[in-house]
Design an enzyme around this catalytic site. Structure first.
Site, short mmCIF file in Angstrom:
data_model
loop_
_atom_site.label_atom_id
_atom_site.label_comp_id
_atom_site.label_asym_id
_atom_site.label_seq_id
_atom_site.Cartn_x
_atom_site.Cartn_y
_atom_site.Cartn_z
N GLU A 77 0.46 -0.39 5.91
CA GLU A 77 0.69 -0.27 6.86
C GLU A 77 0.84 1.40 6.94
O GLU A 77 1.07 2.11 7.28
CB GLU A 77 2.56 -0.94 6.01
CG GLU A 77 3.49 -0.28 6.96
CD GLU A 77 4.49 1.44 6.96
OE1 GLU A 77 4.83 1.22 8.05
OE2 GLU A 77 3.89 1.84 6.18
N ASP A 123 0.72 -1.50 0.22
CA ASP A 123 0.28 -0.06 -0.27
C ASP A 123 1.09 1.03 -0.11
O ASP A 123 2.42 1.24 0.24
CB ASP A 123 -0.54 -0.16 1.52
CG ASP A 123 -0.09 0.01 2.19
OD1 ASP A 123 0.41 -1.00 2.81
OD2 ASP A 123 -0.56 0.61 3.31
#
Length: 402
Positions: A140, A75
């Site tokens: 994250e 991500d």
């Protein structure tokens, strides 16, 4: 696509618009790469109240022997103003030997280099004598609730055990070979609320200005410093990040004010011992009257975020020395062993095995025109390949000696 070329593997990942919490096809793309190398892939989606569902990937090559984990995230943060970019943030354009794209260094670049390093090692001498796993989350850059922490627990429940881990976050401040992270400071956030009495600014004796009380409490938290650091960590640092009264008038003393703060603390403290210190300092400061002559003690409330992060330090000499030697051989530099910077998902991994962090140069992470030099991709791939080869060889030699 040639998996041994990190530029190609990175371009494929950048072209997946995986802005938290969307996957954008990044995990499928990575899973396909790993499948070509012989990995078994396990896709897992986690959910939690008031947070978006998040896809994660756990992939493993091998079934026995020493087990090395590589951890990271696909991500990325939002691009911000797309018009401010000189290149399409999801096109992976290459200009003058530099690849542009969101996630180029944080941290699709690290993942791409590890995949290419492993592909080169397999092509040169076969799969490592042991097991390699990739633990990759899509959470994250988000709340970090449905990602690494849950994926580790999920894998552990299935019987997975690891001997060591490398997180591919961008650790180098200026050039490849600068720094390996061998630990991280803890993080504790809080909100300090001070109650006063609203009134007219021309008649302060009829009011009680909470800002005077807040300044007094802030001074008590900041002075003296919490500690001087030690040979492993820099000093603990408290930063106030916001002060708010909600007051739009200039001639009204507000009734209440709040201040937000964050503390990055070293291993002198735990979250509990640091909380005790904060409360003791506030109690002492609340009775100070220099800015509030003749007043009762400051009325305040301290609210701390329950999701604090602990500090940790990795002490696995074999892991650290093997990676340091690979960095030195590939770059000619001796990396600094550091615990600086913010938190990372290594804070979860350290509960399962020794963990270090090493990746690309982080100067453009989260910025407009995030980018990476192709030469840095090649350098990191070479470092990872050397590390993989030597770590598994060392593990096999140690097992033989026993």
């Amino acid at each position: 696509m040639t998996l041994t070329d990190p530029a190609q593997t990175l371009a494929a990942l950048i072209r997946c618009p995986s802005v938290t919490p969307e996957d954008g096809g990044a995990l499928s793309t990575l899973g396909q790469m790993l499948g070509e190398l012989g990995f078994h892939n396990d896709r897992v989606t986690f959910s939690d109240e008031a947070t978006p569902d998040v896809d994660n990937l756990y992939a493993r090559l091998g079934s026995d022997g020493p087990h090395l984990m590589f951890a990271g995230h696909t991500d990325v943060v939002p691009v911000g103003d797309a018009e401010a970019w000189s290149r399409d943030p999801f096109a992976a354009d290459i200009v003058d030997g530099v690849m542009y794209g969101r996630g180029a260094v944080d941290m699709k670049g690290g993942i791409a280099c590890f995949v290419s390093a492993l592909a080169r090692l397999i092509a040169r001498r076969g799969a490592p004598r042991g097991s390699v796993s990739l633990l990759i989350t899509g959470d994250e850059e988000g709340p970090s609730i449905n990602g690494t922490e849950k994926l580790l627990a999920y894998a552990a429940r299935k019987g997975e055990r690891w001997d060591a881990a490398v997180v591919g976050e961008p650790t180098n401040p200026e050039q490849m070979g600068d720094m390996i992270k061998i630990g991280r400071r803890g993080s504790l956030s809080g909100i300090l609320t001070v109650e006063g009495v609203q009134g007219h600014a021309a008649y302060p004796h009829l009011a009680d200005n909470p800002l005077r009380g807040l300044v007094t409490l802030m001074d008590g938290l900041l002075d003296p410093p919490l500690d001087a650091g030690n040979d492993r960590f820099p000093p603990t640092n408290l930063e106030f990040t916001s002060i708010d009264t909600g007051n739009k008038a200039t001639n009204v003393i507000p009734a209440r004010t709040t201040a937000k703060f964050n503390i990055r603390f070293n291993d002198i403290w735990t979250a509990d011992s640091l909380t005790d210190e904060l409360r003791a300092r506030l109690e002492r400061a609340a009775r100070q009257t220099r800015l509030r002559p003749g007043r009762e003690p400051v009325r305040y409330q301290l609210d701390l975020d329950p999701r604090s992060s602990p500090s940790f330090l990795t002490r696995d000499d074999a892991l650290i020395e093997t990676l340091s030697a690979a960095v030195h051989e590939a770059t000619g530099r001796t990396p600094v062993l550091s615990t600086t910077g913010g938190t990372s998902d290594a804070r979860f991994i350290k509960d399962y095995c020794p963990v270090v962090e090493f990746g690309l140069v982080g100067q453009t992470m989260h910025m407009v025109d995030e980018r990476v030099a192709l030469s840095d991709l090649e350098s990191l791939t070479g470092i990872y390949e050397l590390f993989l080869e030597r770590w598994f060889d060392n593990q096999s030699s140690s097992a033989g000696a026993r």
